[in-house]
Design a protein around this motif. Structure first.
Motif, PDB file in Angstrom:
ATOM      1  N   ASP A  60       0.870  -1.229  -0.071  1.00 25.50           N
ATOM      2  CA  ASP A  60      -0.100  -0.006  -0.015  1.00 25.50           C
ATOM      3  C   ASP A  60       0.759   1.436  -0.225  1.00 25.50           C
ATOM      4  O   ASP A  60       0.124   2.262   0.269  1.00 25.50           O
ATOM      5  CB  ASP A  60      -0.947   0.137   1.234  1.00 25.50           C
ATOM      6  N   GLU A 102       0.022   3.800  -2.907  1.00 24.09           N
ATOM      7  CA  GLU A 102      -1.131   3.914  -3.078  1.00 24.09           C
ATOM      8  C   GLU A 102      -1.133   5.157  -1.903  1.00 24.09           C
ATOM      9  O   GLU A 102      -1.672   6.355  -2.207  1.00 24.09           O
ATOM     10  CB  GLU A 102      -2.420   3.104  -2.425  1.00 24.09           C
ATOM     11  N   LYS A 156      -3.820  10.080  -6.384  1.00 24.17           N
ATOM     12  CA  LYS A 156      -4.781   8.896  -5.975  1.00 24.17           C
ATOM     13  C   LYS A 156      -5.115   8.165  -7.148  1.00 24.17           C
ATOM     14  O   LYS A 156      -6.364   7.700  -7.537  1.00 24.17           O
ATOM     15  CB  LYS A 156      -6.035   9.396  -5.397  1.00 24.17           C
ATOM     16  N   ARG A 159      -4.822   1.976  -6.521  1.00 25.25           N
ATOM     17  CA  ARG A 159      -5.616   1.198  -5.485  1.00 25.25           C
ATOM     18  C   ARG A 159      -5.096  -0.241  -5.411  1.00 25.25           C
ATOM     19  O   ARG A 159      -5.029  -0.784  -6.303  1.00 25.25           O
ATOM     20  CB  ARG A 159      -7.286   1.293  -5.843  1.00 25.25           C
ATOM     21  N   TYR A 165      -5.083  -4.848  -7.850  1.00 26.76           N
ATOM     22  CA  TYR A 165      -4.181  -3.473  -8.224  1.00 26.76           C
ATOM     23  C   TYR A 165      -4.587  -3.099  -9.347  1.00 26.76           C
ATOM     24  O   TYR A 165      -4.856  -3.577 -10.361  1.00 26.76           O
ATOM     25  CB  TYR A 165      -2.605  -4.147  -8.192  1.00 26.76           C
ATOM     26  N   CYS A 221       5.575   6.761  -7.000  1.00 33.30           N
ATOM     27  CA  CYS A 221       5.361   5.376  -6.577  1.00 33.30           C
ATOM     28  C   CYS A 221       6.272   4.250  -6.612  1.00 33.30           C
ATOM     29  O   CYS A 221       6.642   3.574  -5.808  1.00 33.30           O
ATOM     30  CB  CYS A 221       4.052   5.180  -7.165  1.00 33.30           C
TER      31      CYS A 221
END
Ligand code: SF4
Ligand code: SF4
Lengths: 337, 186
Positions: free
Chosen positions: B66, B69, B75, B78, B96, B109
């Motif tokens: 996570d 995320e 955003k 997920r 995912y 990320c």
């Protein structure tokens, strides 16, 4: 009688074909020239070097939805582009694009559709009628931008048509005729007989007014896209839009042709020894030079402000063209006496 | 108005200069790249489409932690993490999704991922007629990752995230938790 009719019809068909293909390829040429001057390549995808681009554009424009604004005056909205296009098209009737008449099986074709003795007046009159198309189209769209564009166009065409007319008078005084065929014939025998030299002021004035009359940059205020979206044809789409477009490019060809005939001797070769090249080719070369010049100017100059445009037209161009007429008339009077 | 400016005005000197400049540019070399026919070479650090990566033994790296995320400013990610059904000591991402319509290609990320499961590639021409077509599932991301394996490694190397991979250590940031040495999916 019948033979004459057939001859005229052949010329009309030929001229229509040449004019329409020229117009189609002018759009291509303009995009190429503009692109090259901005270090780009212009259209490249449709056909080799984008040569089929006008065809693709035509298909696109025909197949687009034809939108008429609900608040528009429908009848005038529909007829306005036609009013703009038809005068441009029939102006070509008096343009002499060659020298020799052809005789074939009793049919005679002339290098013009008709040679009326008021040729240049006819062209000027029709270009004024064409302005109605712009005015009515802008008014009938019932949109702020269109109306403003139309108003500007009306003011601009009136001011600059005057200058164009006055600039032409010098040439008419020299040639002693209003017929375009006679004006061309009067300039034969080498480039030193061309009227650009005795009438250089008139030439510059006519060229500037010509650019202004065809609503091209730097005088493209009626369709100034950065202020008025698209000016008088903001609300137009599809085929009607393309009619306005056609009219604009045809007017460019007419202005170029008139400039060629009045100042650069029309189909006359620059040197008598170059007479082996067909007169038609000379005519086309000169016309294309002017058309290129239109694009060149567009790539170079920014748009004028509206008050500058008016000031330039009324306070600079008009006195100059009057002075040119008076001086030319005086000189001719002295010399001929 | 001096005589000189008057003369300049009459002879259109400034306009002539401008015309000369545009004419000169007409014959210059053009800088257009005819895109679909010729392409530019992209740098290794190019932030293109994000992919999921696998270990050498075909097992997917993502442990469903996570972190991506959490850090994603748009955003776009997920993650639904879960215990792996076959290997209870191992977690994985049950679901995912990466929404490329939201992603701003910032690369956070990839930095956040503790196991180098994410990387960017030089892929950019993935258009779709629907928005759903740009919301990628884990399988799609893994497939794209298999296709662009070398590009993703090059990206991680250029961005200084490859160091521990070569150190040979079996624990720490890049191997977490120690992987079962099997070939089946993860
Ligand atoms: S690149 Fe940035 S925006 Fe895109 S998914 Fe990663 S963290 Fe989110
Ligand atoms: S940060 Fe890496 S390991 Fe964690 S959920 Fe995201 S991709 Fe998977």
């Amino acid at each position: 009688m019948l033979n004459d009719l057939i001859g005229v019809l052949i010329v009309i068909a030929g001229l229509l074909f040449v004019v329409l293909t020229t117009v189609a390829y002018l759009t291509y040429l303009e995009r190429k020239v503009l692109g090259f001057m901005q270090d780009r390549l212009g259209p490249m995808e449709v056909g080799p070097w984008g040569l089929l681009q006008p065809l693709a554009d035509g298909i696109k424009l025909i197949s687009k939805e034809d939108i008429i604004p609900s608040e528009a005056n429908k009848a005038i909205f529909r007829i306005a582009p036609v009013i703009s296009l038809v005068p441009a098209l029939i102006s070509f009737a008096v343009i002499p694009f060659g020298k020799n008449s052809f005789h074939f099986m009793g049919i005679t074709t002339h290098p013009y559709i008709t040679d009326i003795n008021i040729g240049i007046l006819y062209v000027l009159a029709l270009s004024s009628v064409g302005a109605y198309g712009i005015l009515l189209g802008g008014w009938a769209s019932n949109s702020k931008y269109s109306l403003l564009g139309a108003l500007r166009s009306a003011a601009q065409v009136i001011s600059y048509e005057l200058n164009a007319g006055m600039a032409i008078i010098g040439v008419l005084l020299l040639a002693g005729s209003l017929s375009l065929v006679k004006i061309e014939a009067a300039q034969s025998g080498g480039f030193w007989h061309w009227y650009i030299f005795p009438q250089i002021v008139a030439f510059v004035l006519y060229l500037i007014s010509g650019i202004a009359e065809t609503n091209r940059t730097p005088f493209d205020l009626p369709e100034a896209e950065s202020e008025l979206v698209a000016g008088f044809f903001t609300e137009y789409s599809g085929m009607r839009f393309s009619l306005y477009y056609l009219a604009e490019y045809m007017n460019m060809i007419i202005v170029s042709s008139i400039a060629t005939i009045l100042f650069l001797g029309g189909w006359n070769p620059p040197l008598p020894s170059l007479g082996f090249v067909p007169p038609f080719i000379w005519f086309m070369l000169k016309v294309y030079f002017f058309l290129f010049f239109f694009f060149w100017i567009r790539a170079t100059l920014p748009r004028l402000r509206y008050d500058q445009l008016m000031k330039f037209g009324w306070k600079v161009m008009l006195p100059l063209s009057f002075a040119n007429v008076i001086v030319t008339a005086l000189v001719i009077y002295m010399v001929r006496r | 108005m001096t005589l000189k400016t008057l003369l300049n005005n009459i002879l259109f000197t400034e306009i002539a200069q401008g015309l000369k400049l545009t004419l000169k540019h007409m014959f210059k070399k053009k800088i257009t790249v005819q895109y679909p026919h010729e392409k530019l070479t992209l740098a290794d650090g190019y932030r293109g489409f994000i992919v999921h990566r696998r270990y050498e033994n075909e097992q997917e790296r993502c442990v469903g932690c996570d972190l991506c995320e959490a850090i994603c400013p748009a955003k776009a990610i997920r993650v639904v993490g879960d215990i792996h059904p076959e290997f209870p000591e191992r977690r994985y991402a049950k679901e995912y999704t990466l929404d490329f319509t939201r992603c701003i290609f910032c690369g956070f990320c990839i930095v956040a991922c503790p196991v180098n499961a994410l990387a960017m590639t030089k892929e950019f021409a993935h258009s779709s007629f629907t928005r759903e077509g740009l919301i990628y599932s884990k399988d799609q991301l893994l497939a794209l990752g298999d296709k662009c394996e070398s590009e993703s490694i090059a990206y991680l190397k250029v961005r200084n995230m490859w160091g521990a991979e070569d150190s040979g250590k079996e624990e720490g940031r890049y191997h977490f938790p120690p992987i079962p040495t099997i070939n089946a999916g993860g």
